[in-house]
Design an enzyme around this catalytic site. Structure first.
Site, mmCIF file in Angstrom:
data_model
loop_
_atom_site.group_PDB
_atom_site.id
_atom_site.type_symbol
_atom_site.label_atom_id
_atom_site.label_comp_id
_atom_site.label_asym_id
_atom_site.label_seq_id
_atom_site.Cartn_x
_atom_site.Cartn_y
_atom_site.Cartn_z
ATOM 1 N N GLU A 53 6.724 -8.756 8.602
ATOM 2 C CA GLU A 53 5.800 -7.633 8.749
ATOM 3 C C GLU A 53 6.004 -6.864 10.060
ATOM 4 O O GLU A 53 5.790 -5.670 10.119
ATOM 5 C CB GLU A 53 4.349 -8.122 8.646
ATOM 6 C CG GLU A 53 3.406 -6.959 8.503
ATOM 7 C CD GLU A 53 1.976 -7.333 8.161
ATOM 8 O OE1 GLU A 53 1.615 -8.508 8.330
ATOM 9 O OE2 GLU A 53 1.232 -6.442 7.754
ATOM 10 N N ASP A 91 4.796 -13.252 6.515
ATOM 11 C CA ASP A 91 3.598 -12.617 7.085
ATOM 12 C C ASP A 91 3.067 -13.594 8.129
ATOM 13 O O ASP A 91 2.482 -14.628 7.793
ATOM 14 C CB ASP A 91 2.550 -12.347 5.990
ATOM 15 C CG ASP A 91 1.450 -11.423 6.499
ATOM 16 O OD1 ASP A 91 1.349 -11.237 7.728
ATOM 17 O OD2 ASP A 91 0.699 -10.874 5.671
ATOM 18 N N ASP A 95 2.860 -10.411 1.096
ATOM 19 C CA ASP A 95 1.463 -10.752 0.806
ATOM 20 C C ASP A 95 1.312 -11.514 -0.509
ATOM 21 O O ASP A 95 0.205 -11.968 -0.821
ATOM 22 C CB ASP A 95 0.603 -9.481 0.742
ATOM 23 C CG ASP A 95 0.209 -9.000 2.137
ATOM 24 O OD1 ASP A 95 0.086 -9.844 3.038
ATOM 25 O OD2 ASP A 95 0.036 -7.779 2.315
HETATM 26 P P1 AMP Z 1 -6.777 -9.785 1.959
HETATM 27 O O1 AMP Z 1 -7.022 -10.685 3.120
HETATM 28 O O2 AMP Z 1 -6.515 -10.516 0.683
HETATM 29 O O3 AMP Z 1 -7.809 -8.745 1.809
HETATM 30 O O4 AMP Z 1 -5.409 -9.059 2.205
HETATM 31 C C1 AMP Z 1 -4.847 -8.863 3.451
HETATM 32 C C2 AMP Z 1 -3.660 -7.965 3.270
HETATM 33 O O5 AMP Z 1 -4.077 -6.747 2.688
HETATM 34 C C3 AMP Z 1 -2.985 -7.557 4.535
HETATM 35 O O6 AMP Z 1 -1.950 -8.438 4.844
HETATM 36 C C4 AMP Z 1 -2.440 -6.167 4.250
HETATM 37 O O7 AMP Z 1 -1.044 -6.205 4.126
HETATM 38 C C5 AMP Z 1 -3.045 -5.818 2.907
HETATM 39 N N1 AMP Z 1 -3.611 -4.467 2.816
HETATM 40 C C6 AMP Z 1 -3.802 -3.559 3.797
HETATM 41 N N2 AMP Z 1 -4.315 -2.415 3.262
HETATM 42 C C7 AMP Z 1 -4.450 -2.627 1.939
HETATM 43 C C8 AMP Z 1 -4.919 -1.825 0.846
HETATM 44 N N3 AMP Z 1 -5.360 -0.588 1.016
HETATM 45 N N4 AMP Z 1 -4.914 -2.368 -0.398
HETATM 46 C C9 AMP Z 1 -4.487 -3.624 -0.601
HETATM 47 N N5 AMP Z 1 -4.018 -4.432 0.400
HETATM 48 C C10 AMP Z 1 -4.004 -3.936 1.649
HETATM 49 MG MG MG Z 2 -0.736 -9.842 4.971
#
Ligand code: AMP
Ligand code: MG
Length: 418
Positions: free
Chosen positions: A103, A197, A349
């Site tokens: 990342e 990541d 991710d």
């Molecule tokens: P979570 O903790 O499951 O909500 O996901 C975290 C990850 O969401 C991060 O590592 C980002 O890469 C990703 N992320 C950032 N912005 C967005 C978005 N708009 N939609 C979906 N995933 C995102």
């Molecule tokens: Mg992530």
């Protein structure tokens, strides 16, 4: 460093299991090792474990003991860069031909304004790499007190993660026999691609909740190995409400060889506890979903839950700890619907989580039932969300999504008429 067993893959892979049985335990072990990415698993677990120790110490030093403003991202930044430096250094030493899709890059650290941050990152990464070797760890992986890592080497290690992704990758064990004979071509085909990541779920990290250090090996666009370190995940789902229960585990999956959970401090060779997604009825299901509203369309999840007949409230959790929870039987469904901003999901991710779920007996697709494609570059391209669940539940979720989308479209059309 190319491990000797990998050179032997082409010679051993074609042998039937019967031969491995009759040829004695030693050959059987060698035969299995050639198919199970045994060295990669050990290196990946060691790397993730060292990175987890680092991120926990960053949290304790910088988040717990320092006064932070609400929007202060500095502990995440420090943790992200140094964890990536540690993991990429280890991967670079153990598998120099493999690419890494990570990342972070070091541009901010190399800028004159990044000097203070750079020295902090260098000190943390250096400490994490040079701590005593644990049983099973090897000096050849660039770790242990005998090593020293300069700031430039650590910056270069971070930048080893800037690979654009794609379909390139080391040939799978099953296709190594078909490789062309010349050494240079064989080396080219054998390069694998890691996704990293270093701190997934940065918001959870800052809140002292769930986050994960996530590493996967992708070969020919197929995820072969996934390791997710979850320093704050309770060791067992039944103890999750007990604040005093032991926390911290690593989940590991190797394609064709199952998904397992290990305590963070387990020896590298430990097999761990096998994970399997149980078949849950609607009354036992709870949707696993993001905490952050910007990451998934949570209102749509509620609609899907209603169509499915789910009555339990959703379980909100940051990071790929959701995949780990699902693999060991929590929740039953991980649903991540796009928010409509055009965001493209990143391969780091979902790569470790997808092999974990598949090896725990589940299915991972986008919300239209299409497989996730890890060979398109650094993102999953035009994919439409992520649905992960046990086999029986997964098809029901896809159907519920279809019904919920029709319902939503009808409601939107009616609102426009009014
Ligand atoms: P979570 O903790 O499951 O909500 O996901 C975290 C990850 O969401 C991060 O590592 C980002 O890469 C990703 N992320 C950032 N912005 C967005 C978005 N708009 N939609 C979906 N995933 C995102
Ligand atoms: Mg992530």
């Amino acid at each position: 460093m190319v491990t000797p067993w990998r050179k032997n893959c082409s010679a051993t892979h074609g042998l039937p299991h019967k031969l491995a049985r009759t040829a004695g335990k030693g050959i059987a072990r060698l035969f299995l090792m050639s198919l199970t990415y045994a060295t990669e698993r050990q290196v990946a677990v060691a790397a993730v474990r060292r990175a987890c120790a680092l991120t926990s110490s960053v949290f304790n030093k910088l988040v717990r003991n320092e006064t932070l403003t609400k929007d202060d991202k500095s502990p995440v930044t420090v943790g992200d860069f140094s964890a990536q430096a540690v993991i990429n250094t280890i991967l670079g030493r153990a598998f120099p031909s493999d690419a890494i899709v990570g990342e972070e890059d070091s541009a901010d650290l190399r800028a004159p304004s990044g000097e203070a941050l750079r020295s902090r990152v260098v000190a943390l990464a250096h400490d994490a790499l040079t701590s005593e070797l644990e049983p099973g760890e090897q000096e050849a992986w660039g770790i242990g007190p005998a090593h020293s890592h300069t700031a430039d080497e650590l910056m270069d290690a971070i930048d080893r993660g800037s690979h654009p992704g794609g379909r390139a990758g080391r040939a799978r064990a099953s296709s190594i026999r078909a490789l062309p004979r010349t050494d240079s071509m064989r080396r080219a085909r054998r390069a694998g691609m890691w996704t990293l990541d270093p701190i997934d779920g940065t918001k959870g990290f800052l809140r002292g909740e769930q986050y994960a250090v996530c590493l996967a090996l992708v070969v020919d666009a197929r995820v072969e190995l996934g390791v997710i370190g979850c320093p704050n995940l309770p060791a067992s789902s039944s103890s999750s409400s007990d604040a005093a229960a032991p926390r911290g585990c690593i989940v590991v999956a190797v394609r064709g060889h199952g998904a397992h959970q290990l305590p963070l401090a387990a020896p590298l060779s430990a097999a761990g506890t096998r994970l399997a997604i149980p078949t849950l009825g609607a009354a036992e299901l709870s949707l696993l979903e993001s905490v952050e509203k910007a990451h998934a369309k949570l209102s749509f999840n509620a609609r899907v839950a209603r169509v499915l007949g789910v009555t339990r409230p959703p379980t909100r959790m940051d990071s790929q700890a959701k995949y780990a929870a699902l693999a060991r039987g929590d929740g039953g469904v991980y649903l991540r619907m796009p928010t409509g901003t055009g965001y493209r999901e990143k391969i780091w991710d979902h790569a470790p989580g997808s092999v974990l779920i598949e090896e725990a007996g589940g299915v991972v697709t986008d919300s239209r039932g299409q497989p996730l494609d890890f060979g398109l570059g650094r993102t999953l391209g035009e994919n439409f969300g992520v649905v992960a669940a046990g086999k029986e539940v997964h098809s029901k979720v896809l159907e519920a999504i279809r019904v919920a989308q029709e319902e939503e479209a009808r409601e939107e059309a009616q609102e426009q008429k009014l």
